[in-house]
Every structure is written in C-alpha cells, then in structure tokens.
Design a protein around this motif. Structure first.
Motif, PDB file in Angstrom:
ATOM      1  N   GLN A   1       0.823  -1.214   0.000  1.00  0.00           N
ATOM      2  CA  GLN A   1       0.000   0.000   0.000  1.00  0.00           C
ATOM      3  C   GLN A   1       0.855   1.262   0.000  1.00  0.00           C
ATOM      4  OE1 GLN A   1      -2.215  -1.123   3.524  1.00  0.00           O
ATOM      5  NE2 GLN A   1      -4.066  -1.519   2.330  1.00  0.00           N
ATOM      6  N   ARG A   2       2.007   1.200   0.671  1.00  0.00           N
ATOM      7  CA  ARG A   2       2.892   2.359   0.779  1.00  0.00           C
ATOM      8  C   ARG A   2       3.750   2.550  -0.477  1.00  0.00           C
ATOM      9  NH1 ARG A   2       5.354   0.618   4.802  1.00  0.00           N
ATOM     10  NH2 ARG A   2       7.236  -0.158   3.778  1.00  0.00           N
ATOM     11  N   GLU A   3       4.311   1.450  -0.982  1.00  0.00           N
ATOM     12  CA  GLU A   3       5.292   1.530  -2.055  1.00  0.00           C
ATOM     13  C   GLU A   3       4.718   1.285  -3.449  1.00  0.00           C
ATOM     14  OE1 GLU A   3       8.259   2.531  -1.411  1.00  0.00           O
ATOM     15  OE2 GLU A   3       8.264   2.341   0.780  1.00  0.00           O
ATOM     16  N   PHE A   4       3.650   0.499  -3.528  1.00  0.00           N
ATOM     17  CA  PHE A   4       3.080   0.140  -4.824  1.00  0.00           C
ATOM     18  C   PHE A   4       1.553   0.293  -4.813  1.00  0.00           C
ATOM     19  CE2 PHE A   4       6.795  -2.640  -3.984  1.00  0.00           C
ATOM     20  CZ  PHE A   4       7.674  -2.098  -4.924  1.00  0.00           C
ATOM     21  N   PRO A   5       1.069   1.497  -4.506  1.00  0.00           N
ATOM     22  CA  PRO A   5      -0.383   1.702  -4.384  1.00  0.00           C
ATOM     23  C   PRO A   5      -1.128   1.468  -5.690  1.00  0.00           C
ATOM     24  CG  PRO A   5       0.760   3.812  -4.440  1.00  0.00           C
ATOM     25  CD  PRO A   5       1.819   2.754  -4.304  1.00  0.00           C
ATOM     26  N   GLU A   6      -0.402   1.462  -6.811  1.00  0.00           N
ATOM     27  CA  GLU A   6      -1.040   1.256  -8.110  1.00  0.00           C
ATOM     28  C   GLU A   6      -1.331  -0.208  -8.405  1.00  0.00           C
ATOM     29  OE1 GLU A   6       3.445   1.353  -9.110  1.00  0.00           O
ATOM     30  OE2 GLU A   6       2.082   1.868  -7.481  1.00  0.00           O
ATOM     31  N   ALA A   7      -0.857  -1.128  -7.560  1.00  0.00           N
ATOM     32  CA  ALA A   7      -1.014  -2.561  -7.810  1.00  0.00           C
ATOM     33  C   ALA A   7      -2.482  -2.953  -7.934  1.00  0.00           C
ATOM     34  CB  ALA A   7      -0.355  -3.369  -6.686  1.00  0.00           C
ATOM     35  N   GLU A   8      -2.759  -3.745  -8.960  1.00  0.00           N
ATOM     36  CA  GLU A   8      -4.120  -4.216  -9.230  1.00  0.00           C
ATOM     37  C   GLU A   8      -4.273  -5.715  -8.987  1.00  0.00           C
ATOM     38  OE1 GLU A   8      -5.120  -1.099 -12.859  1.00  0.00           O
ATOM     39  OE2 GLU A   8      -4.116  -3.008 -13.312  1.00  0.00           O
ATOM     40  N   ALA A   9      -3.147  -6.411  -8.770  1.00  0.00           N
ATOM     41  CA  ALA A   9      -3.180  -7.855  -8.541  1.00  0.00           C
ATOM     42  C   ALA A   9      -1.890  -8.271  -7.848  1.00  0.00           C
ATOM     43  CB  ALA A   9      -3.341  -8.611  -9.859  1.00  0.00           C
ATOM     44  N   VAL A  10      -1.903  -9.478  -7.308  1.00  0.00           N
ATOM     45  CA  VAL A  10      -0.762 -10.024  -6.573  1.00  0.00           C
ATOM     46  C   VAL A  10      -0.364 -11.355  -7.196  1.00  0.00           C
ATOM     47  CG1 VAL A  10       0.042 -10.902  -4.338  1.00  0.00           C
ATOM     48  CG2 VAL A  10      -1.512  -8.932  -4.425  1.00  0.00           C
ATOM     49  N   ALA A  11       0.955 -11.591  -7.283  1.00  0.00           N
ATOM     50  CA  ALA A  11       1.466 -12.879  -7.756  1.00  0.00           C
ATOM     51  C   ALA A  11       2.503 -13.394  -6.769  1.00  0.00           C
ATOM     52  CB  ALA A  11       2.085 -12.742  -9.149  1.00  0.00           C
ATOM     53  N   GLY A  12       2.346 -14.637  -6.339  1.00  0.00           N
ATOM     54  CA  GLY A  12       3.303 -15.255  -5.431  1.00  0.00           C
ATOM     55  C   GLY A  12       4.279 -16.125  -6.199  1.00  0.00           C
ATOM     56  N   VAL A  13       5.502 -16.246  -5.688  1.00  0.00           N
ATOM     57  CA  VAL A  13       6.532 -17.076  -6.324  1.00  0.00           C
ATOM     58  C   VAL A  13       6.538 -18.447  -5.662  1.00  0.00           C
ATOM     59  CG1 VAL A  13       8.973 -17.296  -6.888  1.00  0.00           C
ATOM     60  CG2 VAL A  13       7.907 -15.029  -6.845  1.00  0.00           C
ATOM     61  N   ALA A  14       6.377 -19.496  -6.473  1.00  0.00           N
ATOM     62  CA  ALA A  14       6.377 -20.868  -5.955  1.00  0.00           C
ATOM     63  C   ALA A  14       7.799 -21.271  -5.548  1.00  0.00           C
ATOM     64  CB  ALA A  14       5.837 -21.818  -7.012  1.00  0.00           C
ATOM     65  N   THR A  15       7.930 -22.120  -4.490  1.00  0.00           N
ATOM     66  CA  THR A  15       6.795 -22.554  -3.691  1.00  0.00           C
ATOM     67  C   THR A  15       6.673 -21.756  -2.392  1.00  0.00           C
ATOM     68  OG1 THR A  15       8.166 -24.245  -2.592  1.00  0.00           O
ATOM     69  CG2 THR A  15       6.943 -24.923  -4.546  1.00  0.00           C
ATOM     70  N   GLY A  16       7.773 -21.153  -2.003  1.00  0.00           N
ATOM     71  CA  GLY A  16       7.834 -20.529  -0.691  1.00  0.00           C
ATOM     72  C   GLY A  16       6.840 -19.420  -0.448  1.00  0.00           C
ATOM     73  N   ALA A  17       6.470 -18.678  -1.492  1.00  0.00           N
ATOM     74  CA  ALA A  17       5.605 -17.517  -1.297  1.00  0.00           C
ATOM     75  C   ALA A  17       4.178 -17.738  -1.787  1.00  0.00           C
ATOM     76  CB  ALA A  17       6.200 -16.292  -1.985  1.00  0.00           C
TER      77      ALA A  17
END
Length: 211
Positions: free
Chosen positions: A62-78
């Motif tokens: 929210q602070r650094e990337f308020p423009e983000a419209e979606a989230v992607a996690g990196v397999a497998t740890g995240a």
C-alpha cells in the motif's frame, strides 16, 4: 535501523526460522557454504507471526506500490504468503511456477490475471535473486506489468541488487541480513566473534568456507 526490520528479525529468531551456525556451516543447494539458514515458511505455523508477515507485506504494498491491481506469489515458498496478502487486500491472485508444467495446460502462471494488469510480486526470500526474477520474466511474458516485488527477507548480496536493477524491478523487504546480525548480537543470540564471521561471509559467500 528500521523498527519493522528489527521486529521481524527477532520474530524469525524466536521461532528458529533463522539458524546461525558459524562453526557448523550449512550447505545451500547452490553448493555455497553458509553460516546462516533462513526458512521463512516456518512463519506459517505461528498464527501471530503469520499475521505479522501478512499485514506488514500489505502495508509495504500500500505504501510503495499503491497502483497494484493484482498479486502474484513465487512458488513454492511464497504461494501461501501471496494468497494471504491478496486476500487481505481484496485483489486477484496467481502464483508462478519455476517452469511451465510438463502436462495438462502447460501453465507457468497459475490463476487469473487480466492482460496489462499492474502486478506486485510476493516472495519469501531473496538470495541471488535468480529464481525471483525468472518469475518476473514469466509474468511479463504472460502479459502483465510488474510494478515491483515485496519479500520477507533478503541477504542483500550485491549480485542480487545488480540483477534487480538490470531487470528494472524495485524490491522492498520486511527485514534483511544486517538487521538479523544486529538483533542477534544485541540479544546475545550470537557472540561478537560470530558476528564478525557472519559479516565476513556476506562479502563473498561463493568462496567462503572453501579450503
């Protein structure tokens, strides 16, 4: 030093997610000898720590990337961390495999992201940055815009910092190697002698411990 960095470093040590063994080095998958081993996935087993990670990653986005419209996690740890963050923020979610599946649809990106969407990537740990940036490249090929990456922890290796610069990816982390060293020394988790060994290792981990 940033309060969140110190708080998270202490939480990781409290649950023994960070193991410091200067006298009995670990061997990483890369073959590097290391006096430290970090397993951020252990945070999933502790409700209070899991919640801390989720909320602080959300705050960072929210602070650094308020423009983000979606989230992607990196397999497998995240995968799990990314899903928790996306749920908290109410955003679409997908995760990125290390390579495309060799059966079925052959997907590398699993989930649903709209073409051109501004995506923030969630990672658990940054070492050399190679696997993390492969995920970024896969997302770009998928057709979305990667606005940045948030991660729980980074070793802060120069090779990783240069790789992120070259890829044009801004990285924000909750804690880092220096914070762990400082907190570990302040609390007696390691001795001053151990701190010196750990600092020396970070200068060139690829050759440390090789006789």
């Amino acid at each position: 030093m940033d309060t969140i960095k110190k708080q998270f470093a202490q939480k990781l040590m409290d649950i023994k997610a960070i193991k410091l063994q200067p006298s009995e080095p670990f061997t990483w998958a890369s073959g590097w000898k290391s006096p430290i081993y970090t397993d951020n996935r252990k945070t999933l087993g502790y409700a209070s720590v899991r919640s801390f990670v989720k909320l602080e990653l959300c705050h960072a986005i929210q602070r650094e990337f308020p423009e983000a419209e979606a989230v992607a996690g990196v397999a497998t740890g995240a995968i799990a961390q990314g899903a928790l963050v996306a749920d908290e923020l109410g955003l679409p979610y997908a995760y990125v495999r290390p390579k495309p599946k060799d059966h079925g649809m052959g997907n590398q990106v699993e989930g649903e992201l709209q073409p051109g969407a501004k995506v923030v990537v969630v990672e658990d740990l940054i070492s050399t940055g190679g696997s993390s940036l492969k995920a970024v490249e896969a997302l770009r090929q998928y057709g979305v815009e990667v606005v940045g990456m948030v991660a729980s922890f980074t070793y802060g290796f120069p090779v990783a910092e240069e790789a992120f610069r070259a890829a044009g990816v801004r990285l924000v982390t909750l804690s880092d190697y220096n914070a762990v060293l400082e907190q570990a020394a302040e609390t007696g988790y390691i001795s001053e002698a151990d701190k010196a060994v750990l600092a020396e290792w970070r200068k060139d981990p690829s050759v440390w411990g090789i006789e």
